[in-house]
Design a protein around this motif. Structure first.
Motif, short mmCIF file in Angstrom:
data_model
loop_
_atom_site.label_atom_id
_atom_site.label_comp_id
_atom_site.label_asym_id
_atom_site.label_seq_id
_atom_site.Cartn_x
_atom_site.Cartn_y
_atom_site.Cartn_z
N THR A 1 14.94 78.27 -30.40
CA THR A 1 16.21 78.94 -30.69
C THR A 1 17.23 78.50 -29.64
O THR A 1 16.93 78.51 -28.45
N HIS A 2 18.43 78.13 -30.08
CA HIS A 2 19.47 77.72 -29.14
C HIS A 2 20.73 78.55 -29.36
O HIS A 2 21.36 78.42 -30.41
N CYS B 1 24.56 74.73 -25.41
CA CYS B 1 23.49 75.70 -25.50
C CYS B 1 23.52 76.54 -24.22
O CYS B 1 23.63 76.01 -23.12
N ILE C 1 21.23 78.24 -22.84
CA ILE C 1 19.99 78.25 -22.06
C ILE C 1 20.17 77.28 -20.90
O ILE C 1 20.37 76.08 -21.10
N HIS D 1 18.32 73.96 -20.76
CA HIS D 1 18.72 73.07 -21.84
C HIS D 1 20.07 72.42 -21.52
O HIS D 1 20.26 71.22 -21.73
N MET E 1 22.17 69.42 -23.18
CA MET E 1 22.44 70.00 -24.49
C MET E 1 23.86 70.55 -24.56
O MET E 1 24.09 71.75 -24.55
CU CU Z 1 18.91 75.29 -26.13
#
Ligand code: CU
Ligand code: C2O
Length: 575
Positions: free
Chosen positions: A474-475, A539, A541, A544, A549
């Motif tokens: 999940t992003h 993203c 996170i 990430h 990302m």
């Molecule tokens: Cu991500």
């Protein structure tokens, strides 16, 4: 001062009564003008035991999370940040504030400013132009989740009636917590062999968690009776309704949030009013905020757990806990029940259902343009570059330039970043999103998307398989400088010919600044490129983002005002 002026005008108005529309006009101009809220923040490391384990934490004026900013719609916020970190740079991002007219105050290091060096003072100066629940956090490497996080609460203008009622307003900030420092984690993520950060040691609610110290067995390092880690207690009065503003700034974890015995009505998401719906537990992704209403209508002689649990990754972290306590109860003891264990971590169906439920409140619909001028499809994959593990968008893993984009774009420095346009799609005819890429090699680039000012842009986030078979993550994607319409979600591969027609909501889509991309699914958003500047879209996170990302969008760069010299400390002088 402004209050006094307002009063004088009011009495003048009553004396002169009708006819003098100019005066009433002036009055509204005066009251529409916001106040200025000033803060001086010293950012420093301190030893704290926020989950009972002692480690260095980044604090603002000694506290972590930092102080909550309270302001009213239209106010100007000025934050003087003093970097007292000694050996680390920093920058602070005002997450959810669009920075209209002040793109240099966005706080995204390498995109909108040079880092704030140790010992430096930096002034952020921006208008909070919309009421709602927002957050702030460091935006320098993975620094944010060493504690430099906090909330921004923007209240409505006087006289504005919100589409729901409550007696009290409270904030709950959710984070995840590691015992290893972020710099140690960063090194592992960017090295060969790759070292993953692993699941967090604790989940924190309002900056407090509880690590089981018997696993460490060293009193000087971890003590479960340390008051630093006593759980947050939400005290409520029987019969009253509370607006809880719940925000997540986790570094990694997708969370589920619940209050034992109390249902929640979701009424706000990322600063926009939601068509209310009832939940017993709420999924919340990093970068999102929600307001939920709860009524204290349960047996007041009991105590109730407030709990967060990890979803979407195999959990290896104890439930994060706080306590809901009815006013007459003594503090100290815990609820007698077992803490809620949350929903199944790998059940994506209820998460997608919640995403689909979030729509604009019928009295607060902002209609999206019916068509868009451009569609950009962003394939999210895990890749390799020279044996390093990366995340990529359309097989490009982003790298940050030496000179922040806002500066090089505005000053037309063409050798500061890759000038070739970033890819607007991937090979969706033949690409199999359900398997590990046959050729996982990606390239890295600092190229960006340059958008026509005021054009309407659709972005399709397309999920795929990671480097591990049968695995898709999940992003949560966050856009700086913008709110966007969430047009829809789907599973499988997005079909540009049919999916938007069949599966999008143009009637009452919610606007957000952060949206989840579910495993093996797609998420479609629409926005108008009407905010001059250079904006991160990434993203949320931390690992990430660090692994590439992200993308950057430029729009209306020639409309950006004169850049303050304070953002340019890392730029070689041209004269
Ligand atoms: Cu991500
Ligand atoms: Cu809250 Cu660029 O992020």
């Amino acid at each position: 001062m402004s209050l006094k002026v307002g009063k004088q005008l009011k009495s003048l108005e009553t004396v002169l009564l009708l006819g003098f529309f100019i005066i009433t006009g002036a009055l509204s101009v005066l009251s529409a003008q916001g106040r200025t809220r000033r803060y001086v923040w010293k950012v420093e490391k301190r030893y704290k035991s926020v989950d009972c384990f002692k480690k260095l934490v980044i604090t603002i004026n000694g506290s972590a999370p930092g102080p909550t900013i309270y302001a009213r719609e239209g106010d100007t916020v000025i934050v003087e940040v003093i970097n007292g970190l000694i050996t680390e740079n920093t920058a602070i991002h005002w997450h959810g504030i669009r920075q209209i007219g002040t793109p240099w105050s966005d706080g995204a290091e390498a995109v909108t400013q040079c880092p704030i060096l140790p010992g430096e003072h930096f002034f952020y100066n921006f208008v909070v132009d919309r009421a709602g629940t927002f957050m702030y956090h460091a935006h320098y490497g993975m620094q944010s989740s060493d504690g430099l996080v906090g909330m921004i609460i923007v209240s409505v203008k006087p006289g504005f009636v919100e589409p729901f009622k409550y007696d009290h307003d409270r904030n709950i900030l959710l984070t995840d917590w590691w015992h290893k420092s972020k710099s140690e984690q960063t090194t592992g993520l960017l090295s060969k062999p790759f070292t993953w950060v692993g699941e967090p040691q604790s989940l924190l609610i309002q900056g407090r968690g509880r690590y089981n110290c018997s696993l460490i067995n060293d009193d000087t390092l971890c003590r479960n009776n340390n008051t630093d880690c006593s759980p947050y207690v939400l005290k409520v009065d029987p019969g009253k309704t509370y607006r809880l503003r719940v925000g997540s700034l986790t570094s990694l974890s997708a969370l589920n949030f619940e209050i034992e015995g109390h249902n929640m009505t979701v009424v706000e998401a990322d600063g926009h009013y939601v068509a209310p719906f009832l939940v017993s537990n709420l999924y919340i992704y990093s970068g999102e905020t929600y307001s939920v209403l709860i009524t204290a209508n349960q047996d007041p002689s009991n105590k109730y757990w407030i709990a967060t649990n990890v979803v979407s990754r195999p959990p290896n972290t104890d439930t994060g806990l706080a306590i809901l306590n009815y006013r007459q109860q003594s503090s100290g003891s815990s609820p007698s029940t077992n803490p809620p264990i949350g929903p199944l971590w790998n059940d994506t169906a209820p998460r997608i259902r919640q995403s689909l439920k979030i729509k604009a409140h019928r009295d607060h619909i902002i209609s999206p343009p019916k068509t868009s001028d451009q569609t950009i499809i962003l394939l999210n994959t895990q890749n390799k570059i020279d044996g390093y593990i990366k995340w990529s968008i359309n097989n490009v893993s982003y790298t940050l330039p030496q000179i922040p984009y806002l500066i090089s774009l505005k000053k037309n420095v063409t050798d500061a970043f890759d000038q070739s346009p970033a890819p607007v799609s991937y090979d969706y005819q033949s690409y199999d999103i359900y398997s590990v890429q046959t050729n996982p090699n990606a390239t890295s680039s600092s190229s960006i998307y340059r958008l026509e000012f005021n054009s309407t842009v659709d972005i399709i986030l397309q999920n795929g398989n990671t480097l591990n078979p049968n695995n898709s993550e999940t992003h949560p994607w966050h856009f700086h400088g913008h709110d966007f319409w969430v047009l829809g979600y789907g599973t499988g591969k997005y079909d540009p010919k049919t999916d938007l027609e069949k599966n999008s909501n143009l009637v009452d889509p919610i606007m957000k600044n952060t949206v989840p991309l579910h495993p093996y699914g797609w998420t479609a958003i629409r926005f108008i490129a009407d905010n001059p500047g250079a904006w991160f879209f990434h993203c949320h996170i931390d690992p990430h983002l660090l692994m590439g990302m992200s993308v950057v969008f430029e729009q209306g760069i020639h409309r950006v005002g004169k850049l303050p010299s304070s953002i340019m400390s890392c730029v070689p002088r041209s004269d």
